[in-house]
Design an enzyme around this catalytic site. Structure first.
Site, PDB file in Angstrom:
ATOM      1  N   GLY A  61       0.815  -1.216   0.000  1.00 56.71           N
ATOM      2  CA  GLY A  61       0.000   0.000   0.000  1.00 56.71           C
ATOM      3  C   GLY A  61       0.843   1.258   0.000  1.00 56.71           C
ATOM      4  N   CYS A 119      -0.979   2.717 -10.315  1.00 58.78           N
ATOM      5  CA  CYS A 119      -1.747   3.246  -9.182  1.00 58.78           C
ATOM      6  C   CYS A 119      -3.162   3.573  -9.630  1.00 58.78           C
ATOM      7  CB  CYS A 119      -1.109   4.535  -8.670  1.00 58.78           C
ATOM      8  SG  CYS A 119       0.628   4.353  -8.301  1.00 58.78           S
TER       9      CYS A 119
END
Ligand SMILES: Cc1cc2nc3c(=O)[nH]c(=O)nc-3n(C[C@H](O)[C@H](O)[C@H](O)COP(=O)(O)O)c2cc1C
Length: 292
Positions: A61, A119
């Site tokens: 993350g 992303c």
């Protein structure tokens, strides 16, 4: 820019500083640091790693210190190294990438940017920027405008047509292309009856993805006129040589470093030994040598 073709893969070698006591990291071609965002990030819920046969699933993350701390604390250290450091950048909007590129421009110790387009694009419903040729080109052009540093754009394999994306990124002004980022996957804990990763799915890396990465590198190197940096499951020098023979000018070593922190240097030394054995003086003789 590089003295040799072996780099570290983003997210698997921290900021380089963590490894400098283990071996002479300045012998590498380049170090690519952890993905950097505008603000510091705490990352995904645990567990973040799960091993699979031949591969590793991760959902870190993008835990990172943020661009400001990177400029203040890491770049001054890098400025004293002879190995170039490339900063991997990640954003949620095109504007994030532009701001990151602008902030990093001209900072001593930073030799290039690698744009992570794997992303989610928050303004486009969360699809990866790199999944689509138009959004990949948009990010590339924006970053190029915001910096004078060389820009490496890192492609995601999680798209239906990586060659189209590569061509769009090349036309948008990328200086080089790296590929591949991780392949989306998951694992389930059958006793707990729930996904093993805290964020359900993650990115698959390691030897399991090497044939996929190699073929994508082969395809992309045949379609664009830019230097291509191959990445995905490279563990040994012969893996790296396969990528170079497929058309890569350089390679990145990632997951292999988790079992052998010296893996990038071992790969480099193995390439040098192979070249000596084959009587090759210039790596250019190997680039694309395995294509038909
Ligand atoms: C733990 C971990 C963290 C990663 N973090 C990033 C990242 O921040 N930015 C990025 O572009 N790629 C990231 N990657 C992807 C790697 O740089 C590389 O593209 C991928 O793992 C495939 O190469 P490998 O099989 O040699 O690891 C990460 C991979 C792993 C395993």
């Amino acid at each position: 820019m590089l003295t040799n073709p072996v780099m570290t893969a983003s997210g698997t070698f921290g900021y380089g500083t963590e490894y400098s006591h283990l071996f002479d990291i300045e012998q590498l071609g380049a170090i690519v640091c952890k993905g950097t965002t505008l603000e510091p990030r705490e990352g995904s819920p645990q567990p973040r790693l799960a091993e699979t046969p031949g591969g590793l699933l991760n959902s870190i993350g993008l835990q990172n210190i943020g661009v400001e701390a990177l400029i203040k604390e890491k770049a001054p250290v890098w400025a004293g190294w002879r190995v170039p450091v490339i900063v991997n950048i990640a954003g949620e909007t095109v504007d994030d990438y532009a701001r990151l590129a602008g902030l990093l421009d001209g900072v001593a110790g930073i030799s290039g940017l690698e744009v992570n387009i794997s992303c989610p694009n928050i303004k486009a419903g969360g699809a990866e920027f790199g999944a689509n040729a138009d959004s990949a080109a948009g990010v590339t052009a924006t970053v190029k405008k915001a910096t004078s540093l060389p820009v490496l754009v890192k492609l995601t394999p999680n798209t239906t047509d990586i060659v189209r994306v590569a061509i769009a990124v090349a036309e948008a002004g990328a200086d080089a292309i790296s590929l591949i980022n991780t392949l989306r996957g998951m694992a389930i804990d059958i006793n707990g009856r729930k996904p093993l990763l805290g964020s359900t799915s993650g990115g698959l890396s390691g030897p399991a993805i090497k044939p996929v990465a190699l073929y994508m590198v082969y395809q992309v190197a045949g379609a664009v006129d830019l230097p291509v940096v191959g990445c995905g499951g490279i563990t040994t020098a012969s893996d790296a040589i396969e990528f170079i023979m497929a058309g890569a000018s350089a390679v990145q070593v990632g997951t292999a470093g988790f079992t052998n922190p010296r893996a990038p240097l071992d790969v480099l030394e193995g390439i040098e030994q192979f070249m000596e054995k084959e009587g090759i003086n210039d790596i250019k003789e190997l680039i694309g040598a395995g294509r038909r």
